[in-house]
Design a protein around this motif. Structure first.
Motif, PDB file in Angstrom:
ATOM      1  N   GLU A  39       2.085  -3.023   1.704  1.00  0.00           N
ATOM      2  CA  GLU A  39       0.680  -2.610   1.707  1.00  0.00           C
ATOM      3  C   GLU A  39       0.154  -2.470   3.136  1.00  0.00           C
ATOM      4  OE1 GLU A  39      -3.643  -4.153  -0.048  1.00  0.00           O
ATOM      5  OE2 GLU A  39      -1.787  -5.154  -0.634  1.00  0.00           O
ATOM      6  N   LYS A  40       0.637  -3.333   4.013  1.00  0.00           N
ATOM      7  CA  LYS A  40       0.170  -3.317   5.404  1.00  0.00           C
ATOM      8  C   LYS A  40       0.774  -2.171   6.208  1.00  0.00           C
ATOM      9  CE  LYS A  40      -0.036  -6.226   9.562  1.00  0.00           C
ATOM     10  NZ  LYS A  40       0.229  -7.587  10.130  1.00  0.00           N
ATOM     11  N   TYR A  41       2.054  -1.867   5.961  1.00  0.00           N
ATOM     12  CA  TYR A  41       2.745  -0.916   6.830  1.00  0.00           C
ATOM     13  C   TYR A  41       2.939   0.475   6.220  1.00  0.00           C
ATOM     14  CZ  TYR A  41       3.656  -4.905   9.835  1.00  0.00           C
ATOM     15  OH  TYR A  41       3.497  -5.992  10.660  1.00  0.00           O
ATOM     16  N   VAL A  42       2.885   0.593   4.903  1.00  0.00           N
ATOM     17  CA  VAL A  42       3.041   1.909   4.267  1.00  0.00           C
ATOM     18  C   VAL A  42       1.649   2.396   3.906  1.00  0.00           C
ATOM     19  CG1 VAL A  42       4.204   3.210   2.454  1.00  0.00           C
ATOM     20  CG2 VAL A  42       5.268   1.140   3.367  1.00  0.00           C
ATOM     21  N   THR A  43       1.006   3.106   4.826  1.00  0.00           N
ATOM     22  CA  THR A  43      -0.416   3.391   4.687  1.00  0.00           C
ATOM     23  C   THR A  43      -0.737   4.845   4.333  1.00  0.00           C
ATOM     24  OG1 THR A  43      -0.490   3.690   7.087  1.00  0.00           O
ATOM     25  CG2 THR A  43      -1.086   1.527   6.228  1.00  0.00           C
ATOM     26  N   SER A  44       0.092   5.779   4.721  1.00  0.00           N
ATOM     27  CA  SER A  44      -0.229   7.190   4.464  1.00  0.00           C
ATOM     28  C   SER A  44       0.482   7.685   3.211  1.00  0.00           C
ATOM     29  CB  SER A  44       0.194   8.055   5.654  1.00  0.00           C
ATOM     30  OG  SER A  44       1.609   8.111   5.753  1.00  0.00           O
ATOM     31  N   ASP A  45      -0.021   8.781   2.659  1.00  0.00           N
ATOM     32  CA  ASP A  45       0.610   9.379   1.475  1.00  0.00           C
ATOM     33  C   ASP A  45       2.039   9.817   1.774  1.00  0.00           C
ATOM     34  OD1 ASP A  45      -1.656   8.969  -0.027  1.00  0.00           O
ATOM     35  OD2 ASP A  45      -2.455  10.991   0.294  1.00  0.00           O
ATOM     36  N   LYS A  46       2.251  10.304   2.986  1.00  0.00           N
ATOM     37  CA  LYS A  46       3.590  10.744   3.372  1.00  0.00           C
ATOM     38  C   LYS A  46       4.583   9.587   3.342  1.00  0.00           C
ATOM     39  CE  LYS A  46       4.242  11.717   7.726  1.00  0.00           C
ATOM     40  NZ  LYS A  46       4.213  12.441   9.019  1.00  0.00           N
ATOM     41  N   LEU A  47       4.186   8.450   3.888  1.00  0.00           N
ATOM     42  CA  LEU A  47       5.075   7.288   3.910  1.00  0.00           C
ATOM     43  C   LEU A  47       5.286   6.728   2.512  1.00  0.00           C
ATOM     44  CD1 LEU A  47       3.918   5.390   7.142  1.00  0.00           C
ATOM     45  CD2 LEU A  47       5.674   7.151   6.882  1.00  0.00           C
ATOM     46  N   LYS A  48       4.236   6.730   1.707  1.00  0.00           N
ATOM     47  CA  LYS A  48       4.370   6.260   0.327  1.00  0.00           C
ATOM     48  C   LYS A  48       5.353   7.120  -0.451  1.00  0.00           C
ATOM     49  CE  LYS A  48      -0.284   4.264   0.161  1.00  0.00           C
ATOM     50  NZ  LYS A  48      -1.662   4.405  -0.392  1.00  0.00           N
ATOM     51  N   LYS A  49       5.307   8.429  -0.218  1.00  0.00           N
ATOM     52  CA  LYS A  49       6.234   9.335  -0.894  1.00  0.00           C
ATOM     53  C   LYS A  49       7.671   9.075  -0.451  1.00  0.00           C
ATOM     54  CE  LYS A  49       7.318  13.075  -3.345  1.00  0.00           C
ATOM     55  NZ  LYS A  49       8.698  13.357  -2.962  1.00  0.00           N
ATOM     56  N   MET A  50       7.873   8.760   0.815  1.00  0.00           N
ATOM     57  CA  MET A  50       9.211   8.443   1.316  1.00  0.00           C
ATOM     58  C   MET A  50       9.759   7.201   0.623  1.00  0.00           C
ATOM     59  SD  MET A  50       8.959   9.228   5.410  1.00  0.00           S
ATOM     60  CE  MET A  50      10.685   8.826   5.699  1.00  0.00           C
ATOM     61  N   VAL A  51       8.925   6.187   0.468  1.00  0.00           N
ATOM     62  CA  VAL A  51       9.338   4.964  -0.223  1.00  0.00           C
ATOM     63  C   VAL A  51       9.739   5.277  -1.664  1.00  0.00           C
ATOM     64  CG1 VAL A  51       8.555   2.738  -1.117  1.00  0.00           C
ATOM     65  CG2 VAL A  51       8.009   3.387   1.222  1.00  0.00           C
ATOM     66  N   GLU A  52       8.927   6.076  -2.341  1.00  0.00           N
ATOM     67  CA  GLU A  52       9.225   6.466  -3.714  1.00  0.00           C
ATOM     68  C   GLU A  52      10.554   7.207  -3.805  1.00  0.00           C
ATOM     69  OE1 GLU A  52       5.912   8.746  -4.993  1.00  0.00           O
ATOM     70  OE2 GLU A  52       4.515   7.026  -5.046  1.00  0.00           O
ATOM     71  N   ASP A  53      10.785   8.113  -2.862  1.00  0.00           N
ATOM     72  CA  ASP A  53      12.029   8.894  -2.869  1.00  0.00           C
ATOM     73  C   ASP A  53      13.252   8.013  -2.635  1.00  0.00           C
ATOM     74  OD1 ASP A  53      10.577  11.173  -3.344  1.00  0.00           O
ATOM     75  OD2 ASP A  53      10.605  11.870  -1.255  1.00  0.00           O
ATOM     76  N   ILE A  54      13.110   7.026  -1.774  1.00  0.00           N
ATOM     77  CA  ILE A  54      14.218   6.106  -1.512  1.00  0.00           C
ATOM     78  C   ILE A  54      14.507   5.272  -2.754  1.00  0.00           C
ATOM     79  CG2 ILE A  54      14.925   4.044  -0.215  1.00  0.00           C
ATOM     80  CD1 ILE A  54      13.475   5.224   2.203  1.00  0.00           C
ATOM     81  N   GLN A  55      13.463   4.763  -3.364  1.00  0.00           N
ATOM     82  CA  GLN A  55      13.643   3.937  -4.550  1.00  0.00           C
ATOM     83  C   GLN A  55      14.221   4.720  -5.723  1.00  0.00           C
ATOM     84  OE1 GLN A  55       9.635   2.404  -4.911  1.00  0.00           O
ATOM     85  NE2 GLN A  55      10.083   0.602  -3.648  1.00  0.00           N
ATOM     86  N   ALA A  56      13.965   6.037  -5.747  1.00  0.00           N
ATOM     87  CA  ALA A  56      14.478   6.879  -6.832  1.00  0.00           C
ATOM     88  C   ALA A  56      15.912   7.339  -6.599  1.00  0.00           C
ATOM     89  CB  ALA A  56      13.578   8.093  -7.012  1.00  0.00           C
ATOM     90  N   THR A  57      16.420   7.125  -5.388  1.00  0.00           N
ATOM     91  CA  THR A  57      17.794   7.535  -5.074  1.00  0.00           C
ATOM     92  C   THR A  57      18.793   6.583  -5.712  1.00  0.00           C
ATOM     93  OG1 THR A  57      17.091   8.458  -2.952  1.00  0.00           O
ATOM     94  CG2 THR A  57      19.444   8.027  -3.218  1.00  0.00           C
ATOM     95  N   GLU A  58      19.673   7.133  -6.514  1.00  0.00           N
ATOM     96  CA  GLU A  58      20.675   6.291  -7.204  1.00  0.00           C
ATOM     97  C   GLU A  58      21.933   6.143  -6.356  1.00  0.00           C
ATOM     98  OE1 GLU A  58      20.167   4.637  -9.880  1.00  0.00           O
ATOM     99  OE2 GLU A  58      18.144   5.448 -10.205  1.00  0.00           O
TER     100      GLU A  58
END
Length: 325
Positions: free
Chosen positions: A306-325
């Protein structure tokens, strides 16, 4: 100060470049790791492949052991084109290229293999592309292993075991926050002070990858090693955009191909080194904990994200990483 670092690097590169005069053009590459380290040997292998691909037009001279400066200096010198390439951790880029913060997040990768797959895919390409605005070309990502906790007091099987313990961390706000979120106390300090600080009880332990845990001798004073793999931060090989733009399209393609191919060399060398280090510490009687449920550890990272992932762009990157199998 910057001019002095650049002049020092230029003089050093001229003085040391005599070993690679057979090529029409020798590219200078910086690395802080010692000779024989997997990333150093990978860039050497890249140089051989590049020489072959370009019929001797290009090759690489690797200046290891911080001969051309520490990582922050090497980045500046590569941006200016004083040196041509540099192998550095993503950490020093965190404050200037926000995309590099995401692979530095705790537990963002499920395993080293997951990290490799992500960095070889669209997310990795997105991070590479971000370097261009900073006068650099991102060529390939290398391994720096997975960092886990070790200590002198007891085996750690759960977050409850971490409560109140004192761990050395790198001088990074994010890593301090990570340890605090796990219920332990973070103590930033220089790497060279860790051994004596554990030995004298100033801290209970630290965290690092197996080769560093072994080669530093920390296993001699911290007998418990829990493989929670909280950080799997890749390293990157970058090239000066000034140098890259001076090459023909054919040679630019050859550089990218050779860099990509060097990744397999690095991974093989890293795997062998990590295995050898684990064998050595186990033979020394170290208790290695592998049966750990990471789920509570990962869930505890919510305030850090919550502290370090602040922009929509960074949030999308996190989502993409978590979705990578």
């Amino acid at each position: 100060m910057k001019k002095r670092h650049i002049l020092t690097a230029l003089l050093a590169s001229v003085a040391l470049a005599g070993a690679a005069t057979a090529c029409e053009r020798t590219l200078r590459s910086a690395d802080t790791h010692p000779d024989g380290y997997p990333t150093v040997e990978a860039v050497k292998a890249m140089g051989k492949m590049l020489e072959e691909k370009t019929n001797g037009r290009l090759c690489i001279e690797v200046f290891f052991g911080a001969q051309l400066g520490e990582e922050k200096d090497a980045i500046e010198q590569t941006q200016f084109g004083v040196i041509d390439m540099a192998r550095v951790s993503l950490g020093p880029f965190n404050n200037i290229i926000e995309e590099t913060q995401i692979p530095s997040l705790p537990y963002i990768f499920r395993s080293p293999d997951h990290m490799r797959k992500v960095m070889a895919g669209p997310v990795g390409q997105q991070i590479k592309d971000a370097f261009t605005q900073h006068d650099l070309i991102g060529l390939t990502f290398y391994d720096a292993g997975s960092r886990s906790f070790y200590n002198s007091q007891k085996p750690i099987h759960s977050m409850a075991d971490l409560a109140g313990m004192k761990f050395r961390v790198m001088q990074s706000d994010m890593f301090v926050d990570m340890v605090s979120a796990l219920g332990a106390n973070a103590t930033p300090m220089p790497y060279g002070e860790v051994y004596s600080s554990i030995q004298t009880g100033v801290i209970d332990g630290a965290e690092n990858n197996p080769p560093s845990y072994e080669s530093s001798g920390h296993y001699e004073v911290a007998k418990y090693y829990t493989l929670d793999q909280h950080l799997i931060v890749p390293e990157v090989l970058v090239m000066s955009k000034k140098t890259f733009d001076s090459l023909s399209a054919e040679d630019q393609a050859a550089v990218k191909e050779a860099a990509s191919a060097s990744n397999a060399v690095m991974q093989d060398l890293w795997n062998k080194r990590e295995e050898a280090s684990m064998e050595k510490v186990k033979a020394a009687g170290i208790e290695v904990v592998t049966d750990i449920d990471k789920t509570p550890f990962i869930e505890a990272m919510a305030p850090v994200y919550e502290k370090y992932v602040t922009s929509d762009k960074l949030k999308k990157m996190v989502e993409d990483i978590q979705a990578t199998e």
